[in-house]
Write a protein that holds these residues in place. Structure first.
Motif, PDB file in Angstrom:
ATOM      1  N   HIS A 141      22.824 -11.027 -42.834  1.00  0.00           N
ATOM      2  CA  HIS A 141      22.034 -12.077 -43.477  1.00  0.00           C
ATOM      3  C   HIS A 141      21.676 -13.196 -42.502  1.00  0.00           C
ATOM      4  N   THR A 142      22.278 -13.191 -41.310  1.00  0.00           N
ATOM      5  CA  THR A 142      21.982 -14.205 -40.308  1.00  0.00           C
ATOM      6  C   THR A 142      20.700 -13.815 -39.573  1.00  0.00           C
ATOM      7  N   ILE A 143      19.646 -14.584 -39.796  1.00  0.00           N
ATOM      8  CA  ILE A 143      18.332 -14.271 -39.236  1.00  0.00           C
ATOM      9  C   ILE A 143      18.049 -15.161 -38.028  1.00  0.00           C
ATOM     10  N   ASP A 144      17.625 -14.557 -36.945  1.00  0.00           N
ATOM     11  CA  ASP A 144      17.219 -15.321 -35.762  1.00  0.00           C
ATOM     12  C   ASP A 144      15.820 -15.874 -36.014  1.00  0.00           C
TER      13      ASP A 144
ATOM     14  N   PRO B  16      17.389  -9.899 -38.210  1.00  0.00           N
ATOM     15  CA  PRO B  16      18.820 -10.205 -38.274  1.00  0.00           C
ATOM     16  C   PRO B  16      19.460 -10.077 -36.894  1.00  0.00           C
ATOM     17  N   VAL B  17      20.481 -10.881 -36.660  1.00  0.00           N
ATOM     18  CA  VAL B  17      21.178 -10.823 -35.369  1.00  0.00           C
ATOM     19  C   VAL B  17      21.891  -9.481 -35.238  1.00  0.00           C
ATOM     20  N   THR B  18      22.036  -9.030 -34.009  1.00  0.00           N
ATOM     21  CA  THR B  18      22.676  -7.737 -33.747  1.00  0.00           C
ATOM     22  C   THR B  18      23.864  -7.856 -32.806  1.00  0.00           C
ATOM     23  N   HIS B  19      24.258  -9.064 -32.483  1.00  0.00           N
ATOM     24  CA  HIS B  19      25.396  -9.241 -31.580  1.00  0.00           C
ATOM     25  C   HIS B  19      26.712  -8.955 -32.312  1.00  0.00           C
ATOM     26  N   LYS B  20      27.819  -9.133 -31.604  1.00  0.00           N
ATOM     27  CA  LYS B  20      29.129  -8.730 -32.120  1.00  0.00           C
ATOM     28  C   LYS B  20      29.939  -9.889 -32.707  1.00  0.00           C
TER      29      LYS B  20
END
Length: 348
Positions: A269-272, A278-282
């Motif tokens: 749900h965290t959108i850049d 959506p963010v794809t980091h870890k």
């Protein structure tokens, strides 16, 4: 230097706030002379005070707090059609609009953190959040097309808002730019309720709204407030860390509960706000300690967008007290900034 603690096999972690009385006997919770709970801003609040001055009456204090919460909601909610924010969002006026000093203060904080985070924090990101199904409309678990994302991005960008400090006005460079204060308003409300308590001469209290916190003085046992960071577990609730802190604000952001999966791919749900995706980091979750809950609230969101590497760099540059919980192949690791370790007495 960042502190790294490996957590092999730890379940996906999203920080939730639990307030511990400092004693295993749960009945102690009922002994707080002031313990006020209820709904607000689409979530819930809990306010506890360890002691009340003789002049303070519980019923009157509850009314004062409720009045203040209602005032803030009326200004900043996007769900109330005649709120101040809703009026701004519905207006297509490109000229300057006079706004309340209170809203101006919150927007000024938003602008500052947007600038310091290089746009990772952006109160105009709402159209993208809605497009991905994480807004007020029911989620359909369907990723939007690239064309839809590009169209939404046209009305996203904090630089499309201009604040005029001298005359307290707001201008929109694009008529369809909309404001969403969900990453600041709860924190701001926490700070304002704390001011209500301070004004009544109350020196030992905890204010929590939707997981955002402000802590002052001591708990019922005369100790620092004990705040539990929960290890998320689909089967049962477990504690990961207990912080003994006071005279400080705390806010969290994470990706544990709010996401959807489609064709084996997970969408956070965290959108850049820069990419529209959506963010794809870890980074699984982030906790921020600060002097105000509003600031902690906004920075938690910004750092969740930035991710564990760039987020940590900015957190150190801004001297922020932050705990990052990062997904690894082995499980999870915690990365604490030096200030977080210092303020929570973690070993370096």
């Amino acid at each position: 230097m960042q502190k790294i603690i490996s957590k092999r096999g730890l379940s996906l972690t999203f920080i939730l706030v639990l307030v511990l009385s400092g004693c295993a006997n749960n009945n102690n919770v009922e002994k707080y002379p002031f313990n006020f709970t209820g709904p607000t801003m689409g979530t819930s609040f809990t306010i506890k005070a360890s002691q009340l001055p003789d002049s303070v009456k519980v019923n009157r204090l509850e009314k004062l707090i409720q009045k203040r919460l209602d005032e803030i909601n009326q200004r900043m909610s996007t769900y109330i059609s005649n709120s101040e924010v809703s009026f701004i969002n519905s207006s297509r006026n490109a000229g300057a609009t006079f706004i309340s000093p209170e809203l101006f203060k919150v927007l000024t904080q938003a602008e500052e953190i947007s600038s310091l985070s290089d746009g990772a924090f952006d109160i105009t990101v709402g159209p993208l959040v809605n497009l991905w199904g994480f807004g007020p409309d029911q989620m359909d678990n369907q990723a939007p097309t690239a064309e839809e994302i590009q169209q939404a991005l046209r009305n996203v960008g904090y630089k499309n808002l201009f604040l005029h400090p001298r005359i307290k006005t707001l201008s929109k460079t694009l008529p369809d730019v909309a404001i969403d204060l969900s990453a600041l308003a709860k924190g701001y409300a926490v700070d304002e309720v704390a001011k209500v308590l301070d004004g009544q001469g109350i020196t030992d209290y905890m204010v929590e709204i939707g997981g955002e916190l402000y802590l002052k003085g001591t708990n019922l046992q005369g100790e620092n407030w004990r705040i539990a960071i929960e290890k998320p577990n689909a089967e049962k609730r477990e504690l990961q860390m207990i912080l003994a802190i006071t005279d400080i604000a705390m806010a969290t952001s994470g990706d544990y509960r709010n996401y959807f999966e489609k064709d084996g791919k997970r969408f956070s749900h965290t959108i850049d706000p820069k990419t529209g995706y959506p963010v794809t980091h870890k980074l699984a979750s982030v906790t921020v300690l600060s002097d105000t809950s509003m600031k902690a609230d906004a920075w938690a969101t910004a750092l969740m967008v930035l991710g564990p590497d760039q987020g940590y760099i900015i957190a150190e540059q801004q001297n922020l007290a932050v705990l990052f919980i990062v997904k690894t192949e082995q499980g999870f690791e915690e990365r604490a900034t030096p200030l977080f370790s210092e303020q929570t007495k973690l070993e370096q």
